[in-house]
Design a protein around this motif. Structure first.
Motif, mmCIF file in Angstrom:
data_model
loop_
_atom_site.group_PDB
_atom_site.id
_atom_site.type_symbol
_atom_site.label_atom_id
_atom_site.label_comp_id
_atom_site.label_asym_id
_atom_site.label_seq_id
_atom_site.Cartn_x
_atom_site.Cartn_y
_atom_site.Cartn_z
ATOM 1 N N ALA B 11 0.830 -1.209 0.000
ATOM 2 C CA ALA B 11 0.000 0.000 0.000
ATOM 3 C C ALA B 11 0.860 1.253 0.000
ATOM 4 O O ALA B 11 0.556 2.228 -0.695
ATOM 5 N N LYS B 12 1.966 1.219 0.750
ATOM 6 C CA LYS B 12 2.854 2.381 0.776
ATOM 7 C C LYS B 12 3.496 2.602 -0.591
ATOM 8 O O LYS B 12 3.675 3.742 -1.031
ATOM 9 N N ALA B 13 3.860 1.515 -1.251
ATOM 10 C CA ALA B 13 4.430 1.645 -2.591
ATOM 11 C C ALA B 13 3.411 2.272 -3.536
ATOM 12 O O ALA B 13 3.724 3.190 -4.296
ATOM 13 N N LEU B 14 2.180 1.811 -3.456
ATOM 14 C CA LEU B 14 1.153 2.341 -4.347
ATOM 15 C C LEU B 14 0.799 3.781 -4.000
ATOM 16 O O LEU B 14 0.356 4.535 -4.865
ATOM 17 N N ASP B 15 0.987 4.156 -2.750
ATOM 18 C CA ASP B 15 0.791 5.565 -2.397
ATOM 19 C C ASP B 15 1.728 6.458 -3.207
ATOM 20 O O ASP B 15 1.406 7.601 -3.517
ATOM 21 N N VAL B 16 2.903 5.932 -3.544
ATOM 22 C CA VAL B 16 3.902 6.742 -4.249
ATOM 23 C C VAL B 16 3.825 6.546 -5.766
ATOM 24 O O VAL B 16 3.879 7.513 -6.522
ATOM 25 N N VAL B 17 3.711 5.305 -6.211
ATOM 26 C CA VAL B 17 3.782 5.033 -7.653
ATOM 27 C C VAL B 17 2.512 4.372 -8.192
ATOM 28 O O VAL B 17 2.525 3.823 -9.286
ATOM 29 N N GLY B 18 1.432 4.445 -7.438
ATOM 30 C CA GLY B 18 0.218 3.757 -7.851
ATOM 31 C C GLY B 18 -0.698 4.578 -8.736
ATOM 32 O O GLY B 18 -1.689 4.056 -9.252
ATOM 33 N N ASP B 19 -0.383 5.833 -8.946
ATOM 34 C CA ASP B 19 -1.228 6.659 -9.802
ATOM 35 C C ASP B 19 -1.152 6.213 -11.248
ATOM 36 O O ASP B 19 -0.152 5.632 -11.675
ATOM 37 N N ARG B 20 -2.193 6.527 -11.988
ATOM 38 C CA ARG B 20 -2.173 6.239 -13.418
ATOM 39 C C ARG B 20 -0.976 6.949 -14.052
ATOM 40 O O ARG B 20 -0.684 8.087 -13.726
ATOM 41 N N TRP B 21 -0.285 6.270 -14.919
ATOM 42 C CA TRP B 21 0.871 6.743 -15.682
ATOM 43 C C TRP B 21 2.175 6.746 -14.886
ATOM 44 O O TRP B 21 3.256 6.778 -15.481
ATOM 45 N N SER B 22 2.118 6.711 -13.562
ATOM 46 C CA SER B 22 3.364 6.874 -12.800
ATOM 47 C C SER B 22 4.391 5.806 -13.142
ATOM 48 O O SER B 22 5.555 6.120 -13.441
ATOM 49 N N LEU B 23 3.988 4.548 -13.099
ATOM 50 C CA LEU B 23 4.968 3.495 -13.355
ATOM 51 C C LEU B 23 5.454 3.528 -14.799
ATOM 52 O O LEU B 23 6.595 3.160 -15.078
ATOM 53 N N LEU B 24 4.619 3.988 -15.711
ATOM 54 C CA LEU B 24 5.065 4.062 -17.104
ATOM 55 C C LEU B 24 6.080 5.176 -17.286
ATOM 56 O O LEU B 24 7.012 5.065 -18.085
ATOM 57 N N ILE B 25 5.922 6.269 -16.543
ATOM 58 C CA ILE B 25 6.930 7.330 -16.576
ATOM 59 C C ILE B 25 8.255 6.778 -16.059
ATOM 60 O O ILE B 25 9.326 7.037 -16.626
ATOM 61 N N ILE B 26 8.190 5.982 -15.008
ATOM 62 C CA ILE B 26 9.410 5.414 -14.442
ATOM 63 C C ILE B 26 10.038 4.419 -15.414
ATOM 64 O O ILE B 26 11.255 4.388 -15.586
ATOM 65 N N ARG B 27 9.209 3.615 -16.071
ATOM 66 C CA ARG B 27 9.721 2.730 -17.128
ATOM 67 C C ARG B 27 10.505 3.537 -18.148
ATOM 68 O O ARG B 27 11.625 3.189 -18.520
ATOM 69 N N GLU B 28 9.914 4.648 -18.567
ATOM 70 C CA GLU B 28 10.550 5.472 -19.593
ATOM 71 C C GLU B 28 11.912 5.975 -19.118
ATOM 72 O O GLU B 28 12.896 5.933 -19.859
ATOM 73 N N LEU B 29 11.974 6.405 -17.880
ATOM 74 C CA LEU B 29 13.238 6.933 -17.362
ATOM 75 C C LEU B 29 14.248 5.817 -17.099
ATOM 76 O O LEU B 29 15.458 6.032 -17.191
ATOM 77 N N LEU B 30 13.778 4.625 -16.782
ATOM 78 C CA LEU B 30 14.690 3.493 -16.657
ATOM 79 C C LEU B 30 15.358 3.219 -17.996
ATOM 80 O O LEU B 30 16.530 2.852 -18.064
ATOM 81 N N LEU B 31 14.623 3.419 -19.070
ATOM 82 C CA LEU B 31 15.126 3.061 -20.391
ATOM 83 C C LEU B 31 16.082 4.095 -20.952
ATOM 84 O O LEU B 31 17.046 3.752 -21.630
ATOM 85 N N VAL B 32 15.816 5.363 -20.700
ATOM 86 C CA VAL B 32 16.605 6.381 -21.386
ATOM 87 C C VAL B 32 17.548 7.117 -20.455
ATOM 88 O O VAL B 32 18.289 7.980 -20.920
ATOM 89 N N ASP B 33 17.490 6.821 -19.155
ATOM 90 C CA ASP B 33 18.411 7.404 -18.185
ATOM 91 C C ASP B 33 18.112 8.876 -17.919
ATOM 92 O O ASP B 33 17.911 9.262 -16.786
ATOM 93 N N ALA B 34 18.090 9.699 -18.942
ATOM 94 C CA ALA B 34 17.734 11.108 -18.743
ATOM 95 C C ALA B 34 16.874 11.532 -19.918
ATOM 96 O O ALA B 34 17.195 11.224 -21.068
ATOM 97 N N ALA B 35 15.797 12.231 -19.639
ATOM 98 C CA ALA B 35 14.871 12.579 -20.715
ATOM 99 C C ALA B 35 14.335 13.984 -20.520
ATOM 100 O O ALA B 35 14.135 14.430 -19.393
ATOM 101 N N ARG B 36 14.122 14.659 -21.624
ATOM 102 C CA ARG B 36 13.425 15.934 -21.582
ATOM 103 C C ARG B 36 11.926 15.688 -21.532
ATOM 104 O O ARG B 36 11.452 14.588 -21.812
ATOM 105 N N TYR B 37 11.211 16.723 -21.199
ATOM 106 C CA TYR B 37 9.750 16.632 -21.128
ATOM 107 C C TYR B 37 9.180 16.077 -22.428
ATOM 108 O O TYR B 37 8.359 15.167 -22.429
#
Lengths: 218, 218
Positions: B11-37
């Motif tokens: 539940a605590k994890a979902l409090d931080v990354v459970g919102d819609r799109w949040s984990l996909l944003i993190i996926r994106e940053l995992l893949l590219v390391d640094a990204a512009r908007y």
DNA sequence: CGGCATCCACAGTGATACTG
DNA sequence: CAGTATCACTGTGGATGCCG
């Protein structure tokens, strides 16, 4: 929920279990194996009843949850995870492990259910004395209690509410206190003395704690 | 997002990354390391711009994402994962692995980004000939291409857009076709002949495929 | 009682337009 | 390029009611 429409594993997973409450419902079913609607409500404080009904339908459609008509002793429908649903356990454990640092010192008005502790305990602890006879620890915190069975090299946690016909009479050790103290003690981050000093009560044979160790590599 | 208010890791994890799109944003940053908007917008087809801005702010507040002012060559703010953010990788991989069966035969109007393949590829494949000189495979699918580097026992995937000053000239093998064919071939679920029969194009030294194997235990 | 369905106020979401 | 502003729409949470 709207599908993300991405050809990507994570997005497809979130299409199925990314809705609010969905993963917590699955956590609940992982812990209790089979649950009635009202058991789920008790294990998910704060959920609205219409949402629980909706999510259960969606998870059923997603192949994660199945509905069964339980025989007379219960006499009503129970919900279970399918094999696909149980396969989510590693992902749920990984998320829970990530959030471990967020389970801070003191419980700030959070709801607590004793059986929530069972999942991390049985995945992160092992029995270092597999050849000994089984030991049991009873844990009281929050609303109720769970029983940990330490035997054959592994640790199992069972919640009392109605899974048990056998109340496991005569546990070796009875722990009660705030959940973070119990977790700290069992995960060996806190010594027994330190935990007691902060309010934990431990009655019985405290030597059984030596039988526990944190799982090496995960 | 409203907090669940449960004293429970998940539940605590979902409090931080459970919102819609949040984990996909993190996926994106995992893949590219640094990204512009705008890189994030391209990697997250369907997200509304206000939501991306809001989520980035929330993830920053949650200690998962950090904002940096990049030096002149780029000259604008870039987003990166913090160490805490990178620590979500196992959970994201576990969710992606669970959903692998959902990435069905044919892509039904889903958006595809080539770099999305990099994460599963580099976590599930290994290099069986660590002592050989490095091999490279270029993969074209969906919108663009990525380069896989097979060397020293491991496989790394890199997306082309702007991480690379070196376009890795002269790859050993160039694959192009539908994503599920490429994944099927590389994960050794599909033979080269079968993949070609279904429309995959493979030009170059196809022997480098023998260098790849699915990681044994995970 | 257990398992929902209905209703309502409101917060979150998504598409588009606009701005420094 | 990196957002903010606006607005219609949908999802959520709380209360209550219904039915076997």
């Amino acid at each position: 929920m709207r599908s993300y429409g991405h050809y990507c594993g994570l997005a497809k997973a979130l299409d199925v279990v990314g809705d609010r409450w969905s993963l917590l419902i699955i956590r609940e079913l992982l812990l209790v194996d089979a649950a009635r609607y009202s058991d789920l409500q008790r294990g998910l404080p704060g959920i609205a009843t219409n949402l629980l009904a909706t999510r259960l339908r969606e998870l059923e459609a997603g192949g994660v949850v199945a509905r069964h008509d339980a025989p007379p002793p219960i006499g009503t429908t129970v919900f279970r995870l399918t094999a696909r649903g149980k396969a989510l356990e590693p992902a749920i454990l990984a998320l829970g492990a990530w959030a471990a640092p967020l389970l801070g010192e003191c419980t700030e008005r959070d709801e607590v259910r004793a059986h929530w502790l069972a999942l991390p305990l049985q995945s992160y602890l092992i029995d270092t004395q597999p050849t000994h006879r089984p030991s049991t620890i009873e844990i009281h915190t929050g609303d109720g209690s769970i029983t940990m069975e330490i035997a054959n090299g592994v640790v199992r946690g069972r919640s009392m509410p109605w899974t048990g016909t056998d109340p496991v009479s005569d546990p070796d050790l009875v722990l009660s206190g705030a959940p973070h103290l119990i977790m700290g003690l069992l995960m060996r981050r806190l010594s027994l003395g330190a935990a007691r000093a902060r309010g934990l009560s431990a009655r019985g044979n405290t030597h059984v704690l030596k039988r526990l160790a944190v799982r090496p590599s995960t």
